[in-house]
Structure formats: C-alpha cells, structure tokens
Design a protein around this motif. Structure first.
Motif, PDB file in Angstrom:
ATOM      1  N   ALA A 455      15.564   1.957  -4.008  1.00 46.45           N
ATOM      2  CA  ALA A 455      15.145   1.258  -5.225  1.00 46.45           C
ATOM      3  C   ALA A 455      13.671   1.533  -5.516  1.00 46.45           C
ATOM      4  O   ALA A 455      12.853   1.650  -4.600  1.00 46.45           O
ATOM      5  CB  ALA A 455      15.373  -0.240  -5.076  1.00 46.45           C
ATOM      6  N   VAL A 456      13.365   1.629  -6.794  1.00 45.94           N
ATOM      7  CA  VAL A 456      11.981   1.858  -7.214  1.00 45.94           C
ATOM      8  C   VAL A 456      11.189   0.568  -7.033  1.00 45.94           C
ATOM      9  O   VAL A 456      11.648  -0.511  -7.438  1.00 45.94           O
ATOM     10  CB  VAL A 456      11.928   2.309  -8.688  1.00 45.94           C
ATOM     11  N   PRO A 457      10.009   0.607  -6.414  1.00 47.83           N
ATOM     12  CA  PRO A 457       9.191  -0.602  -6.287  1.00 47.83           C
ATOM     13  C   PRO A 457       8.918  -1.223  -7.652  1.00 47.83           C
ATOM     14  O   PRO A 457       8.737  -0.513  -8.656  1.00 47.83           O
ATOM     15  CB  PRO A 457       7.903  -0.087  -5.640  1.00 47.83           C
ATOM     16  N   GLU A 458       8.884  -2.522  -7.691  1.00 45.29           N
ATOM     17  CA  GLU A 458       8.712  -3.248  -8.946  1.00 45.29           C
ATOM     18  C   GLU A 458       7.449  -2.810  -9.677  1.00 45.29           C
ATOM     19  O   GLU A 458       7.434  -2.664 -10.905  1.00 45.29           O
ATOM     20  CB  GLU A 458       8.656  -4.754  -8.667  1.00 45.29           C
ATOM     21  N   ALA A 459       6.371  -2.570  -8.937  1.00 46.70           N
ATOM     22  CA  ALA A 459       5.099  -2.213  -9.564  1.00 46.70           C
ATOM     23  C   ALA A 459       5.158  -0.871 -10.286  1.00 46.70           C
ATOM     24  O   ALA A 459       4.389  -0.634 -11.218  1.00 46.70           O
ATOM     25  CB  ALA A 459       3.996  -2.182  -8.513  1.00 46.70           C
ATOM     26  N   LEU A 460       6.086   0.007  -9.875  1.00 47.35           N
ATOM     27  CA  LEU A 460       6.174   1.330 -10.477  1.00 47.35           C
ATOM     28  C   LEU A 460       7.257   1.427 -11.539  1.00 47.35           C
ATOM     29  O   LEU A 460       7.355   2.443 -12.237  1.00 47.35           O
ATOM     30  CB  LEU A 460       6.449   2.381  -9.395  1.00 47.35           C
ATOM     31  N   ARG A 461       8.082   0.413 -11.660  1.00 46.18           N
ATOM     32  CA  ARG A 461       9.285   0.519 -12.474  1.00 46.18           C
ATOM     33  C   ARG A 461       8.959   0.824 -13.936  1.00 46.18           C
ATOM     34  O   ARG A 461       9.567   1.706 -14.551  1.00 46.18           O
ATOM     35  CB  ARG A 461      10.104  -0.772 -12.360  1.00 46.18           C
ATOM     36  N   ALA A 462       7.998   0.123 -14.518  1.00 39.31           N
ATOM     37  CA  ALA A 462       7.678   0.326 -15.934  1.00 39.31           C
ATOM     38  C   ALA A 462       7.192   1.753 -16.189  1.00 39.31           C
ATOM     39  O   ALA A 462       7.545   2.380 -17.192  1.00 39.31           O
ATOM     40  CB  ALA A 462       6.631  -0.683 -16.380  1.00 39.31           C
ATOM     41  N   LEU A 463       6.397   2.277 -15.258  1.00 37.99           N
ATOM     42  CA  LEU A 463       5.876   3.637 -15.423  1.00 37.99           C
ATOM     43  C   LEU A 463       7.006   4.657 -15.358  1.00 37.99           C
ATOM     44  O   LEU A 463       7.041   5.614 -16.137  1.00 37.99           O
ATOM     45  CB  LEU A 463       4.830   3.922 -14.344  1.00 37.99           C
ATOM     46  N   LEU A 464       7.969   4.436 -14.461  1.00 35.41           N
ATOM     47  CA  LEU A 464       9.086   5.371 -14.326  1.00 35.41           C
ATOM     48  C   LEU A 464      10.044   5.274 -15.515  1.00 35.41           C
ATOM     49  O   LEU A 464      10.575   6.302 -15.966  1.00 35.41           O
ATOM     50  CB  LEU A 464       9.844   5.123 -13.020  1.00 35.41           C
ATOM     51  N   VAL A 465      10.234   4.094 -16.021  1.00 32.82           N
ATOM     52  CA  VAL A 465      11.125   3.925 -17.184  1.00 32.82           C
ATOM     53  C   VAL A 465      10.575   4.688 -18.385  1.00 32.82           C
ATOM     54  O   VAL A 465      11.326   5.274 -19.176  1.00 32.82           O
ATOM     55  CB  VAL A 465      11.315   2.431 -17.511  1.00 32.82           C
ATOM     56  N   ALA A 466       9.255   4.689 -18.527  1.00 30.27           N
ATOM     57  CA  ALA A 466       8.623   5.360 -19.673  1.00 30.27           C
ATOM     58  C   ALA A 466       8.566   6.874 -19.503  1.00 30.27           C
ATOM     59  O   ALA A 466       8.247   7.591 -20.463  1.00 30.27           O
ATOM     60  CB  ALA A 466       7.214   4.805 -19.878  1.00 30.27           C
ATOM     61  N   ALA A 467       8.867   7.371 -18.306  1.00 29.40           N
ATOM     62  CA  ALA A 467       8.759   8.807 -18.051  1.00 29.40           C
ATOM     63  C   ALA A 467       9.995   9.542 -18.541  1.00 29.40           C
ATOM     64  O   ALA A 467      11.117   9.111 -18.317  1.00 29.40           O
ATOM     65  CB  ALA A 467       8.553   9.053 -16.560  1.00 29.40           C
ATOM     66  N   SER A 468       9.769  10.662 -19.203  1.00 26.84           N
ATOM     67  CA  SER A 468      10.875  11.523 -19.622  1.00 26.84           C
ATOM     68  C   SER A 468      10.950  12.712 -18.675  1.00 26.84           C
ATOM     69  O   SER A 468       9.928  13.311 -18.345  1.00 26.84           O
ATOM     70  CB  SER A 468      10.672  11.998 -21.059  1.00 26.84           C
ATOM     71  N   VAL A 469      12.155  13.041 -18.231  1.00 23.95           N
ATOM     72  CA  VAL A 469      12.334  14.041 -17.184  1.00 23.95           C
ATOM     73  C   VAL A 469      12.975  15.299 -17.748  1.00 23.95           C
ATOM     74  O   VAL A 469      14.028  15.243 -18.375  1.00 23.95           O
ATOM     75  CB  VAL A 469      13.196  13.470 -16.040  1.00 23.95           C
ATOM     76  N   GLY A 470      12.337  16.441 -17.523  1.00 19.22           N
ATOM     77  CA  GLY A 470      12.895  17.724 -17.942  1.00 19.22           C
ATOM     78  C   GLY A 470      13.674  18.381 -16.818  1.00 19.22           C
ATOM     79  O   GLY A 470      13.652  17.931 -15.665  1.00 19.22           O
ATOM     80  N   GLU A 471      14.320  19.473 -17.135  1.00 17.51           N
ATOM     81  CA  GLU A 471      15.157  20.144 -16.151  1.00 17.51           C
ATOM     82  C   GLU A 471      14.357  20.698 -14.970  1.00 17.51           C
ATOM     83  O   GLU A 471      14.812  20.623 -13.818  1.00 17.51           O
ATOM     84  CB  GLU A 471      15.952  21.269 -16.830  1.00 17.51           C
ATOM     85  N   PRO A 472      13.143  21.268 -15.177  1.00 19.47           N
ATOM     86  CA  PRO A 472      12.368  21.735 -14.023  1.00 19.47           C
ATOM     87  C   PRO A 472      12.058  20.623 -13.027  1.00 19.47           C
ATOM     88  O   PRO A 472      12.097  20.837 -11.815  1.00 19.47           O
ATOM     89  CB  PRO A 472      11.086  22.291 -14.660  1.00 19.47           C
ATOM     90  N   MET A 473      11.775  19.407 -13.550  1.00 22.71           N
ATOM     91  CA  MET A 473      11.509  18.274 -12.663  1.00 22.71           C
ATOM     92  C   MET A 473      12.761  17.909 -11.868  1.00 22.71           C
ATOM     93  O   MET A 473      12.704  17.610 -10.676  1.00 22.71           O
ATOM     94  CB  MET A 473      11.028  17.069 -13.467  1.00 22.71           C
ATOM     95  N   ARG A 474      13.912  17.917 -12.524  1.00 25.54           N
ATOM     96  CA  ARG A 474      15.164  17.579 -11.826  1.00 25.54           C
ATOM     97  C   ARG A 474      15.472  18.612 -10.747  1.00 25.54           C
ATOM     98  O   ARG A 474      15.926  18.263  -9.656  1.00 25.54           O
ATOM     99  CB  ARG A 474      16.319  17.506 -12.838  1.00 25.54           C
ATOM    100  N   ALA A 475      15.200  19.873 -11.055  1.00 23.31           N
ATOM    101  CA  ALA A 475      15.447  20.921 -10.059  1.00 23.31           C
ATOM    102  C   ALA A 475      14.529  20.744  -8.847  1.00 23.31           C
ATOM    103  O   ALA A 475      14.970  20.890  -7.696  1.00 23.31           O
ATOM    104  CB  ALA A 475      15.234  22.297 -10.696  1.00 23.31           C
ATOM    105  N   ALA A 476      13.252  20.412  -9.106  1.00 22.95           N
ATOM    106  CA  ALA A 476      12.308  20.187  -8.005  1.00 22.95           C
ATOM    107  C   ALA A 476      12.738  18.991  -7.163  1.00 22.95           C
ATOM    108  O   ALA A 476      12.698  19.037  -5.925  1.00 22.95           O
ATOM    109  CB  ALA A 476      10.901  19.976  -8.555  1.00 22.95           C
ATOM    110  N   ALA A 477      13.159  17.905  -7.829  1.00 27.63           N
ATOM    111  CA  ALA A 477      13.622  16.720  -7.102  1.00 27.63           C
ATOM    112  C   ALA A 477      14.822  17.042  -6.227  1.00 27.63           C
ATOM    113  O   ALA A 477      14.917  16.589  -5.074  1.00 27.63           O
ATOM    114  CB  ALA A 477      13.968  15.608  -8.093  1.00 27.63           C
ATOM    115  N   HIS A 478      15.725  17.850  -6.753  1.00 19.04           N
ATOM    116  CA  HIS A 478      16.930  18.221  -6.004  1.00 19.04           C
ATOM    117  C   HIS A 478      16.560  19.015  -4.753  1.00 19.04           C
ATOM    118  O   HIS A 478      17.095  18.772  -3.664  1.00 19.04           O
ATOM    119  CB  HIS A 478      17.861  19.038  -6.902  1.00 19.04           C
ATOM    120  N   VAL A 479      15.631  19.967  -4.893  1.00 18.10           N
ATOM    121  CA  VAL A 479      15.212  20.780  -3.747  1.00 18.10           C
ATOM    122  C   VAL A 479      14.533  19.909  -2.694  1.00 18.10           C
ATOM    123  O   VAL A 479      14.820  20.015  -1.488  1.00 18.10           O
ATOM    124  CB  VAL A 479      14.270  21.912  -4.202  1.00 18.10           C
ATOM    125  N   LEU A 480      13.619  19.034  -3.128  1.00 16.11           N
ATOM    126  CA  LEU A 480      12.906  18.178  -2.183  1.00 16.11           C
ATOM    127  C   LEU A 480      13.858  17.246  -1.444  1.00 16.11           C
ATOM    128  O   LEU A 480      13.704  17.002  -0.245  1.00 16.11           O
ATOM    129  CB  LEU A 480      11.836  17.358  -2.917  1.00 16.11           C
TER     130      LEU A 480
END
Length: 783
Positions: A455-480
């Motif tokens: 789960a995303v920490p409460e303090a970071l949740r608003a920042l993550l909700v506002a973030a838009s994710v592109g395909e390069p980011m998803r690919a990097a997340a998958h590799v990591l």
C-alpha cells in the motif's frame, strides 16, 4: 605419467600438476591463475588479475604435457586453460630457455635509463630481468625512440620504455570505461597513445601508473622527487567520499610525496580514484594554518596555544549555550565528532550539525549504512539512480555498477540532467529540479500498480494520484520489480534537493515495493560516524537551516570553509558575518576565513592524525598519523581535549586516544534513525531558470580545492553557465556568449544533457558559492 583424477574431485574442478605439485583448480582457470593460487611464481608483464587476458608479452611461456606427451610448442600460462591430467613445468630447462629468450627480445629496445626512471626500485621489468635476463646484450643496432604524449596534469609519459603489454589500454576500456588509450600501427612500429593527442580525462586515470610494469607511465606530481627506498609507507584512508578507499601514504621525513592504493577487495579492490591519489598536494597549500591566530583590533596576530585557547574559553563562557552554533565538516573523524558533541553538551548547546550541504531537514535525515554492500553492487540485476552522478560522487562504486551493467543489469536514472556513467542506461527520465518529485512519483505510481505491491503511504497518496504514467515508466517499474537483485541509489544531488524528503520517501517506497536495497550516498566521508557520535541537533537543538536563518551570537566552525562547503553559501556567509564571534578550527587560514573568524586554531587533516571513519557499508576503519603536522598545528582531538578541560566539561578527562576510543565503542555500534516528515509541497517556479548547483568532482572540500594538479584537470571546468539549446535560443545567447546572474558575468555553454528550464552553475567556486542554492530560480540576462 600424467596427473590422474582423484576421488572426491568437485564437479567444477580439474586435477593438474604444476612443478610436481598435484592441484585441484576450477575449470576454466588459466595456468597462471592456478600457479598464483599455490604461490608458484611465473614471470609475466601483460597479465593482471583484474584485467582481461591479452597474452601480449609471452614472458609467461611454460612447458605443458597432456596425456603423458609434451606439447612441442611453448604455451603462454596466462592464456592456456587448465585441463584434466595436465602437467605444467615452469622451471624446466625448456621453460627457462623460452622465458630468457623473451626477456632478451623485450630488452632490445628498452632504454638504459634506470638511474633516472621513477619506476626504479619497484619496476617489474627490473625484477624479472634480474632473474631471466642476460648479463650482456647481443643487440648492437640503434634502439627505437617513441615520442611522448601529454596525457594531462596527472600522468607523465616516457613511451620509449613501453613494452606494449597493453595493461593501460585494457584498464581504460574495461575498468574506467573511457576507451581513451589504444595501440596504433603494428609490429615494431606499435605505439600506445590517445590517437589524437588528447589528454586522459578519466577520474581513475592514475591507476594506469600502478598497472604499468615498466616506467612508461609515471606519476607527474611525484616525478623526480624521491626513490622508492627513501619512502616510508603509512596505511591510511581516503577521506573525500564515503567509500573510504584504503591507501598507502608514501612519506619522506614526514612529508607525503605520493599516495598509492592498498588492496581491500570489499572496498576499493586494488584501485584508487584520482582525487584520493593526488589530493595530498592540498596538504601543503600556501595558506595552511601553522600557528594559532587571533584577531585583535581588526588585525590578525600569531600567538601561542595558551593565549588562543584562553581567548576561545573566554568567548565561549561569555555566551549562553543556546546562542552557540556548532558547524562540523562531514569528513571529521569520529573522535573529533564525539568531543565536539561533548563540548556542545558541556556548554549547554544543542545546536550542532554536520549536514552542511542539506537544504531539507523535514525528515531529520541521517546517513545510513547501505542495505546492499559495495561489493554486492556489481552482482545486481537492476538499479535505479535517483539524481545520482556516481562517476563524480563515488568513482569506484560507479566501476562496480558498470561491472553489473556489463553482465546485463538494467540501470535506470531519474535526474535533472543526463550523467555520463560510462555504461549504457536502459532509460533516463529528465526533469528540472522542482519537477523531480513529480517525475519520481510517476515511477512510484507505476510500481504501486503492479500485482502484490504494498500500500502507498498516506503521505504520498495525493502525489501519486496526481501522477500520470507513461509506457517507459511502466516498463522500468516492471524490470525493477522482476529483477532478482535490485538497488535504488539515492544520490548526493537528491539529498541536497530542496524537497529531498519527498524524493527520499518516494525512493524508499519504490525500493520496498520492488524488493530492492535502498542505498543513500552519505554526504561526507564520515557522515555515518558523525551521526553516531552525536554531531546532530540534540532534543530542541537547531539544525543547520535554523542556525543560519536565526544567526547565533557565536559559531564554532570545525574544518569547514564558508561558503564553499554549504548548500546555501550566501545564507552561511550572512549568518557568520552577523555573529559576534566565530571560533574556527581549521587547517587553512584563507582570506575569507580571516574575514569571518575571530580565532583560528590550526588542526591536522586526516592523513596527519589518528582517526576513525565509518564508510558507507558501515565498516569502521582506523588510520594512524602518516604525515607530519605543519608548524604548531595539532591533532583536532588534542585541541578539543585541552579546550574541554579548560571549560570544565565532562568527558575530557582522558589522556590517551586509546582511552577515548574505548569509551566510544558502544556509541559506534548505535545507528540513529531518520524521521518521516515531509517538507511543504513544491512551489510553482517563478519566471526564470532553476539552478542545478553541482559540486565538481575535484572541488568537494578544502584539500581538493588546493590540489594544483586536480584543479588543472579537464574534469575541473572553469565556472560557467550551462543551458539547454532551446533555453539558450529563448535568451538569445550562443555558446561563448556571456550572461549576468546575480551580478556575476558567466560564459555560456550549450549542453543538451541539461533539462529544459534549467541553468547549471557549479558551486564551490569563489564566484558562485554564495549564489542561491540548488533548485532556486535565477534570472539570466545577456551581458
């Protein structure tokens, strides 16, 4: 009779015999490796255990038998793999004949200048020729001569001595990763050089001096100063970054003439970065403080220790503890840090800090040992660099990560500029400093959307909700996420960010969600040790930012230079100028320090004192004094002991350093924990360009800034303003033009590696150290 298989042999080993000794060695080993393992000496020049095999010199020729039959031709031990039943003769009549013949060929063109060669007395060619060379030469023709190249201010060349072993070429390509040296022409015309006569710009270039088996490459700073047998080797530690490289100080009559690596496989292997190798020049700068100094009636006078300490005691007693601020340089030893903490406590002062280049204290950041050790870094499968320029911050750690990348590791970077890592990055995500938290939040959100993510920490949740994710980011997340072993490297630039607490929280979440180790680069050679020693605000004490925003009446500045060593140099200058008194413990008495201070107490630097440092792995390392202290300078712990005794503070009753170290042992094992707060959200940037304030690799501390050879190096660029091409176009300036920044005129350099909306102006230069800090908005105008 050939060696026979032995019952119980491991499946990945083979049985061989070398000079009559039966051995079990790993499959794929070379003969020379097997011989070295059991102490059987085979002469060699081109072979080096850390470099790829070249088999150039042929000095290691040996006689080999297989199946009871001798192989008719000599075999190079460095390039011949072992095989089951192999018998090797390294000292047979044939082997010695071949080795002596090769030695004769190698010496045909070698000049007879041993008496004037810096390598004399520690030369591999001398050593091998003594055992395998002839007493006379049969060669009467003219020897060849090779023109020398200027490789820069660090490495001197005498290429007529070169035997074309290519160790230097292989080091630069395989270890340094810069491909700056190569062989030109063929046969007797083969020459080693840089192709176009350029200098070597690598931060590891000095290691080619160590690997050169002859005197072709020597130390330009040390050249013609001494003979090897005149020098005394003192074990010491590198103190310009948190790796804590092991090294030898070579001294003569107490003066450090050169520095060479000391083997430690877990830390620096057998290498040394150039800033650790050449920084000793800074010990002998013209402004070195040699006697206590007092400012009386606006003029500086030299005095004795009793007078200087008496004035310091009088000033300290005349101020309430809460009106004192203690600022500590982060390479200060554990012993000095502990005594400074005791001194502050005895004065009733809780305002002590060593985090001089930190802007964001919201989460009470404290240096932590790396979760993934340095040695393990070269085995990772994936890594994320968060505003981390490893090449500058930790040159030898960058080499470790490069080894992982060569083995197939995927490395991603999130930063405000593209860093040259000497290896290919899988992806780089670039944004201006104030946009970095939002950019890293995109990666954190991509990670959080993977199956099984925490789960995303409460303090970071608003920042993550506002973030838009592109395909390069998803690919990097998958590799990591799917990497067997991963690491998140949190760099110094990220720690010096105005929203470092946000970047740190996001990076820690990414590490936890992907199962990667979180490794934050300590900001200072002994940041871990000083945190354990209590060189941090105590209870209601003020951190650095509050100490500068609310100037104290008296400052104790220990080992630091103002403004160069501070994140916000302008604010530091203003605070010290506003103080009633500044007591400086310093190795240097610069003009700036003379302007700010009232008392200057000369202290020793790490090579000159007994010191304990803790490196980024949490390894405690002790070093003994190697160099002589200049003039009447004293080890810092001795000065602090005297001052604490005069002030009747508790904890200064010891007489020997061993007593202090014994008392500190429990404290050294305790690790402070960072907080979990977050700074206010990033403000919308005003009109202008955001500043990137890099600390150049050779200007990180007072000693480096005084090392003349390092200041002449190509990596130490003159102060300039680096702009993205589109930003330069918008300003109407071109490369070489000048811009005005805060009343300073700087030349423009166009660099596409810089993010849009950014101007990079390096700090620690006299012209730029007091400019607004990293991430600030600057208005540039055409000069």
């Amino acid at each position: 009779m050939s060696a026979q298989p032995i019952a119980g042999t491991a499946p990945d080993h083979v049985n061989i015999e070398i000079d009559g000794r039966a051995l079990q060695v790993p499959k794929g080993s070379m003969i020379i490796q097997a011989a070295d393992k059991v102490g059987i000496s085979i002469p060699r020049f081109c072979y080096h255990h850390k470099l790829p095999i070249a088999a150039n010199c042929r000095q290691c020729l040996v006689e080999v038998e297989m199946g009871g039959k001798p192989i008719p031709k000599p075999q190079p031990a460095c390039a011949t793999p072992v095989a089951e039943g192999m018998k090797v003769h390294t000292r047979s009549e044939k082997a010695l004949h071949w080795q002596r013949d090769v030695m004769e060929f190698l010496l045909i063109n070698h000049p007879l200048d041993c008496p004037i060669c810096d390598q004399g007395g520690e030369c591999e060619l001398q050593d091998v020729s003594l055992g395998y060379g002839r007493s006379i030469s049969r060669y009467s023709e003219r020897k060849r001569v090779v023109a020398d190249e200027d490789l820069g201010p660090l490495v001197a060349t005498e290429m007529t001595r070169c035997i074309q072993c290519t160790r230097c070429v292989r080091f630069m390509s395989e270890i340094a990763g810069t491909y700056e040296l190569g062989g030109m022409a063929r046969g007797e015309h083969l020459e080693i050089g840089t192709y176009i006569g350029k200098t070597i710009d690598s931060e590891l270039s000095g290691n080619i001096i160590d690997v050169c088996p002859v005197g072709a490459l020597t130390n330009k700073v040390y050249r013609f100063q001494a003979r090897a047998w005149e020098l005394i080797a003192r074990a010491s530690i590198g103190y310009h970054d948190a790796l804590g490289s092991n090294l030898w100080l070579h001294t003569r009559r107490g003066e450090v003439l050169r520095t060479v690596p000391r083997d430690n496989e877990a830390i620096n292997e057998c290498w040394l970065s150039d800033r650790d190798r050449y920084s000793h020049q800074g010990l002998y700068a013209a402004d070195r403080a040699q006697r206590p100094l007092l400012k009386r009636d606006g003029a500086w006078i030299e005095t004795d220790w009793d007078d200087a300490l008496g004035v310091a005691v009088e000033r300290l007693r005349g101020v309430r503890g809460s009106d004192i601020g203690v600022l500590v340089q982060p390479a200060t030893s554990c012993e000095e840090g502990a005594l400074l903490a005791r001194l502050a406590q005895g004065l009733g002062c809780a305002n002590i800090d060593h985090r001089l280049r930190t802007l964001d204290f919201a989460d009470a950041p404290v240096a932590q040992p790396w979760a993934c050790g340095v040695q393990a870094l070269q085995t990772v499968d994936a890594a994320l660099l968060v505003d981390c320029d490893l090449r500058s911050e930790l040159p030898l750690v960058n080499h470790r990560l490069r080894e992982a990348a060569k083995r197939g590791a995927k490395v991603f970077a999130v930063a405000a500029q593209r860093h040259d890592t000497h290896f290919a990055l899988s992806e780089q995500f670039i944004a201006a400093p104030q946009a970095l938290p939002g950019l890293l939040a995109q990666l954190a959100r991509a990670v959080s959307e993977l199956d099984g993510a925490p789960a995303v920490p409460e303090a970071l949740r608003a920042l993550l909700v506002a973030a838009s994710v592109g395909e390069p980011m998803r690919a990097a997340a998958h590799v990591l996420r799917n990497a067997g072993k991963g690491s998140v490297l949190f760099g110094l630039q990220a720690q010096r960010h105005a929203q470092a607490s946000w970047l740190r929280a996001l990076a820690q979440y990414i590490a936890a969600a992907t199962g990667a180790a979180f490794n934050a680069v300590p900001d200072g050679a002994n940041a871990l040790g000083l945190a354990r020693m209590g060189a941090l605000p105590q209870q209601a004490g003020l951190a650095l930012d509050a100490q500068l925003a609310q100037p104290r009446k008296l400052y104790v500045v220990y080992g630091a230079e103002v403004p160069e060593d501070f994140a916000d140099g302008g604010k530091a200058l203003a605070a010290l100028r506003a103080a009633d008194c500044v007591i400086a413990f310093s190795a240097f008495a610069s003009e700036r320090l003379r302007e700010l201070a009232d008392v200057i107490l000369p202290i020793g630097l790490t090579p000159e004192i007994d010191a304990t440092l803790i490196n980024l792995d949490g390894t405690l390392q002790e070093s003994a004094a190697g160099a002589r202290l200049p003039g009447e300078a004293r080890a810092g712990w001795k000065v602090l002991r005297a001052l604490g005794g005069l002030l009747d503070c508790s904890g200064f009753e010891f007489t020997e350093l061993a007593e202090l170290r014994a008392a500190l042992a429990p404290q050294l094992a305790q690790q402070p924990v960072s907080g979990a707060g977050l700074s206010p959200p990033c403000a919308v940037p005003a009109d202008g360009l955001q500043r990137i304030a890099n600390v150049p690799i050779y200007r990180g501390d007072a000693v480096l800034r005084r090392a003349a050879a390092l200041q002449e190096h190509a990596l130490t660029q003159p102060v300039q303003a680096l702009l993205h091409p589109q930003d330069a176009l918008a300003l109407g300036v071109h490369a070489g033009a000048r811009v005005n920044v805060e009343g300073i005129s700087l030349p423009v350099v166009i660099d596409a590696a810089i993010a849009r909306g950014v101007v990079r102006i390096d700090t620690t230069y006299p012209e730029t150290a007091a400019l607004p800090p990293h991430g600030s908005t600057l208005n540039l105008t055409k000069a």
